[in-house]
Motif scaffolding. Structure first.
Motif, mmCIF file in Angstrom:
data_model
loop_
_atom_site.group_PDB
_atom_site.id
_atom_site.type_symbol
_atom_site.label_atom_id
_atom_site.label_comp_id
_atom_site.label_asym_id
_atom_site.label_seq_id
_atom_site.Cartn_x
_atom_site.Cartn_y
_atom_site.Cartn_z
ATOM 1 N N THR A 208 0.840 -1.260 -0.126
ATOM 2 C CA THR A 208 0.168 0.163 -0.149
ATOM 3 C C THR A 208 0.681 0.730 -0.309
ATOM 4 O O THR A 208 0.643 1.986 -0.577
ATOM 5 N N VAL A 249 9.156 4.620 5.802
ATOM 6 C CA VAL A 249 8.647 3.900 6.578
ATOM 7 C C VAL A 249 9.833 4.366 7.814
ATOM 8 O O VAL A 249 11.060 5.920 6.897
ATOM 9 N N THR A 251 11.977 3.406 9.784
ATOM 10 C CA THR A 251 13.338 2.586 9.316
ATOM 11 C C THR A 251 13.954 3.677 8.250
ATOM 12 O O THR A 251 15.681 4.315 8.338
ATOM 13 N N PHE A 252 13.728 4.796 7.218
ATOM 14 C CA PHE A 252 14.495 5.139 6.198
ATOM 15 C C PHE A 252 14.964 6.474 7.220
ATOM 16 O O PHE A 252 16.040 6.605 7.005
ATOM 17 N N GLY A 404 10.816 -2.832 9.941
ATOM 18 C CA GLY A 404 11.118 -2.172 9.086
ATOM 19 C C GLY A 404 9.826 -2.076 7.715
ATOM 20 O O GLY A 404 9.664 -1.806 6.365
ATOM 21 N N PHE A 436 15.296 -2.081 12.772
ATOM 22 C CA PHE A 436 13.611 -2.200 11.467
ATOM 23 C C PHE A 436 12.861 -2.149 12.536
ATOM 24 O O PHE A 436 11.689 -1.788 12.590
HETATM 25 C C1 MLC Z 1 15.192 -6.426 4.353
HETATM 26 N N1 MLC Z 1 15.405 -7.532 5.203
HETATM 27 C C2 MLC Z 1 14.435 -6.806 6.269
HETATM 28 C C3 MLC Z 1 13.781 -6.045 6.328
HETATM 29 N N2 MLC Z 1 13.997 -5.819 5.054
HETATM 30 N N3 MLC Z 1 14.768 -8.116 7.234
HETATM 31 C C4 MLC Z 1 13.872 -7.864 8.838
HETATM 32 N N4 MLC Z 1 12.597 -6.183 8.474
HETATM 33 C C5 MLC Z 1 12.937 -5.729 6.651
HETATM 34 N N5 MLC Z 1 11.854 -4.913 7.170
HETATM 35 C C6 MLC Z 1 16.338 -8.153 5.331
HETATM 36 C C7 MLC Z 1 17.514 -8.130 3.696
HETATM 37 O O1 MLC Z 1 16.803 -9.459 3.539
HETATM 38 C C8 MLC Z 1 18.756 -8.694 4.301
HETATM 39 O O2 MLC Z 1 19.362 -10.029 4.936
HETATM 40 C C9 MLC Z 1 19.245 -7.727 5.743
HETATM 41 O O3 MLC Z 1 17.731 -7.940 6.371
HETATM 42 C C10 MLC Z 1 19.187 -6.776 5.566
HETATM 43 O O4 MLC Z 1 18.974 -6.145 4.468
HETATM 44 P P1 MLC Z 1 19.620 -4.910 4.190
HETATM 45 O O5 MLC Z 1 19.665 -4.113 3.200
HETATM 46 O O6 MLC Z 1 19.662 -4.085 5.172
HETATM 47 O O7 MLC Z 1 17.806 -4.428 3.897
HETATM 48 P P2 MLC Z 1 17.179 -3.186 3.126
HETATM 49 O O8 MLC Z 1 17.486 -3.985 1.750
HETATM 50 O O9 MLC Z 1 17.559 -1.923 3.182
HETATM 51 O O10 MLC Z 1 15.819 -3.008 3.171
HETATM 52 C C11 MLC Z 1 15.384 -2.610 4.814
HETATM 53 C C12 MLC Z 1 13.830 -1.273 4.542
HETATM 54 C C13 MLC Z 1 12.786 -2.457 3.463
HETATM 55 C C14 MLC Z 1 13.313 -1.232 5.523
HETATM 56 C C15 MLC Z 1 14.749 -0.465 3.642
HETATM 57 O O11 MLC Z 1 12.536 -3.677 4.609
HETATM 58 C C16 MLC Z 1 11.926 -1.262 2.984
HETATM 59 O O12 MLC Z 1 12.024 -0.755 1.787
HETATM 60 N N6 MLC Z 1 10.818 -1.838 3.594
HETATM 61 C C17 MLC Z 1 9.478 -0.939 3.516
HETATM 62 C C18 MLC Z 1 8.404 -2.021 3.801
HETATM 63 C C19 MLC Z 1 7.088 -1.051 3.188
HETATM 64 O O13 MLC Z 1 7.074 -0.532 2.436
HETATM 65 N N7 MLC Z 1 6.062 -1.380 4.200
HETATM 66 C C20 MLC Z 1 5.155 -1.080 3.876
HETATM 67 C C21 MLC Z 1 3.304 -2.055 4.437
HETATM 68 S S1 MLC Z 1 2.301 -1.102 3.886
HETATM 69 P P3 MLC Z 1 20.261 -10.331 5.215
HETATM 70 O O14 MLC Z 1 20.350 -12.481 5.214
HETATM 71 O O15 MLC Z 1 20.994 -10.995 3.610
HETATM 72 O O16 MLC Z 1 20.947 -10.094 5.778
HETATM 73 C C22 MLC Z 1 1.917 -0.781 5.338
HETATM 74 C C23 MLC Z 1 0.371 0.629 5.634
HETATM 75 C C24 MLC Z 1 1.091 1.804 5.856
HETATM 76 O O17 MLC Z 1 2.202 -0.830 6.546
HETATM 77 O O18 MLC Z 1 -0.167 2.783 6.356
HETATM 78 O O19 MLC Z 1 1.586 2.152 5.213
#
Ligand code: MLC
Ligand code: AMP
Length: 503
Positions: A208, A249, A251-252, A404, A436
């Motif tokens: 979303t 989010v 985390t950004f 995250g 996260f």
């Molecule tokens: C990636 N990893 C995560 C993760 N994202 N682990 C836990 N939680 C997360 N959210 C994993 C990767 O696979 C990797 O595993 C390790 O964690 C570290 O990766 P990273 O390079 O630090 O992660 P990154 O690619 O930078 O991603 C983190 C993030 C991403 C926060 C930027 O997850 C993201 O863009 N999140 C946004 C999610 C989102 O859009 N939510 C909206 C939902 S809608 P390993 O094993 O390789 O170390 C909703 C409704 C509303 O909720 O109100 O909006």
């Protein structure tokens, strides 16, 4: 004849040479070129035999092409079903089976793993790679750049977004054209979006937040997107000078604050930073203002409802709150029976409005549990509302971890753990995590006399569950804490493991 969603978001831009997407390599894509690409995609979808109301599942890397599939679905009346690129083949298996999708688009690298699954579910499988290549794109290139838009009404389904549930089974939230369009109009107005805006877009486009909130608002107002494949700190900092607004989010924002390059000079020209999908800590809100002079605008939403509440654009953006119900959205804090509680008391937040979904695909009982007959949706979030209308989310009544910005339902992880040899039972809880927000802790109880091989368990879990759902801390215990009713006391476990990630 009309197709409200397509007409407002995409058709309105046909032939325009204004920039829609600023790409990672510095190139651009105009609105007109994007609409033409979507029309070519629409031909391939229609030629594949999909009819209005059919589902099209997509698991491909973020790219202009991935977004054009959304536009093509709107134009053909096909229901768009985007899937997290982190999902494993066995997770996709469930979504294809449950949705009955007729066509799935995947990355070439996933094709071998998905071929048998798609075949078993009677779905055609075509390749569309993140770089725009693949069989689907080849066919599209041979198709006309205009497509006769299929008529739709506001009540017709536009997208299914799957959201996990407390039972461990994902549910397809059915979103209509009106659900999406009404929210886009309200948000574009509330956050003052215009064609002069350039939104820095580093969110995924299968949820979303990145798909409907960020993209729909930009399309509706004619704004441009700086369309980055993911949140990469260096890239975000490098591209911020071109942006007027950003959405993310929490985390950004915590990652940006950890970088000394992120300062007032870099952000002076920005007009708006929006946060959502998970709680933004008050301390992050304050640190952000101290560093940049900007007050982050926090808003609150869900897959099932799009956005419900927002802090004001003009007025007090209050740290720790999600602001007030958006125009046209009713929100009330209720007891378990749905009776509204006096202001200031904590209860479950219920919401109603044109943004609220139509139910879960083929799950009438689940729908009836969460969507009341009078149209109020029971969010499962615990909240209170002040006399002045500001809503504060104080916790969750549902057993949910948000890492995250991704939702993880403990039950799904527990089921995966319980399947492992030597495991008698397990419990999964969230614990505070510096990056996260929350992360996953697993407590495993071995069968009597069994030795648990944690490495083997981790490897097996990785086969079935997306990486972000996998526990980052494991503990082995003799028994789980239970109350007199025999229910696992997750609050006891949360307390016990609250420091494993924050030291
Ligand atoms: C990636 N990893 C995560 C993760 N994202 N682990 C836990 N939680 C997360 N959210 C994993 C990767 O696979 C990797 O595993 C390790 O964690 C570290 O990766 P990273 O390079 O630090 O992660 P990154 O690619 O930078 O991603 C983190 C993030 C991403 C926060 C930027 O997850 C993201 O863009 N999140 C946004 C999610 C989102 O859009 N939510 C909206 C939902 S809608 P390993 O094993 O390789 O170390 C909703 C409704 C509303 O909720 O109100 O909006
Ligand atoms: P999802 O099912 O992925 O759409 O996630 C929706 C859930 O995210 C909500 O039910 C909330 O628990 C949470 N959420 C979204 N925005 C906020 C916010 N600003 N503050 C706290 N929680 C939020």
């Amino acid at each position: 004849m009309a197709n409200p969603l397509y007409d407002a978001l995409f058709g309105a831009h046909a032939g325009k040479d204004t920039v829609f997407l600023h790409l990672p390599d510095g190139g651009t894509l105009t609105h007109g070129a994007f609409v033409a690409m979507a029309a070519q995609f629409a031909h391939v979808i229609a030629d594949a035999g999909l009819e209005p109301g059919d589902r099209l599942a997509v698991q491909i890397e973020k790219s202009p092409q991935a977004l054009a599939v959304y536009a093509a679905c709107a134009q053909t009346g096909v229901i768009f079903l985007p899937l997290n690129t982190a999902y494993t083949a066995s997770e996709v298996d469930y979504f294809l089976g449950n949705s009955g999708a007729k066509l799935m688009l995947c990355d070439g690298a996933m094709r071998p793993a998905l071929a048998e699954i798609a075949d078993r579910h009677g779905a055609a499988l075509m390749v569309l790679n993140g770089d725009g290549t693949g069989g689907f794109a080849q066919r599209a290139a041979l198709s006309p750049e205009v497509f006769e838009t299929v008529d739709r009404t506001p009540g017709d389904m536009a997208a299914f977004l799957y959201t996990s549930g407390t039972t461990g089974r994902s549910k397809g939230a059915m979103l209509t054209q009106e659900n999406l369009l009404s929210n886009a109009h309200v948000l574009a107005e509330a956050w003052r979006f215009t064609g002069d805006d350039v939104l820095l877009h580093a969110l995924p486009i299968f949820h979303t937040h990145g798909l409907f909130v960020a993209t729909n608002i930009a399309l509706l107002s004619g704004a441009a997107l700086i369309f980055l494949p993911k949140f990469d700190l260096d890239q975000v900092i490098a591209r911020l000078p071109e942006a007027t607004t950003m959405m993310g989010v929490p985390t950004f924002y915590t990652r940006l604050l950890e970088d000394a390059r992120f300062d007032q000079a870099l952000t002076r020209h920005m007009r708006l930073f929006v946060s959502g999908s998970a709680p933004l800590l008050s301390e992050t809100h304050r640190a952000f203002e101290d560093r940049t002079g900007h007050r982050i605008l926090e808003r609150y939403g869900m897959t099932e409802t799009n956005m419900n509440c927002s802090n004001p654009y003009e007025g007090d953006r209050r740290a720790g709150t999600v602001g007030m119900p958006l125009p046209g959205v009713e929100a009330k804090v209720c007891d378990a029976e749905g009776a509204e509680l006096p202001r200031g008391e904590i209860g479950t937040l219920e919401v109603r409005g044109p943004n609220v979904f139509k139910g879960y695909w083929q799950m009438p009982e689940k729908t009836a549990e969460e969507l009341r007959a009078d149209g109020f949706f029971i969010t499962g979030d615990l909240a209170k509302q002040g006399e002045d209308g500001y809503v504060t989310i104080v916790g969750r009544g549902k057993d949910l971890i948000i890492s995250g910005g991704y939702n993880i339902y403990p039950k799904e992880v527990e089921l995966a753990l319980d399947d492992q040899p030597g495991v008698q039972e397990s419990a999964v809880v969230g614990a505070p995590h510096p990056d996260f927000g929350e992360s996953v802790v697993a407590v495993i109880v071995p069968e009597p006399g069994a030795q648990i091989d944690l490495d083997a368990v981790k490897a097996q879990v990785a086969e079935g569950l997306a990486r972000f759902k996998q526990p980052r801390h494991y503990a082995v215990a003799e028994a789980l804490p239970r109350n007199t009713m025999g229910k696992v006391q997750k609050n006891v476990l949360r307390e016990e493991f609250k420091s494993v990630f924050v030291g």
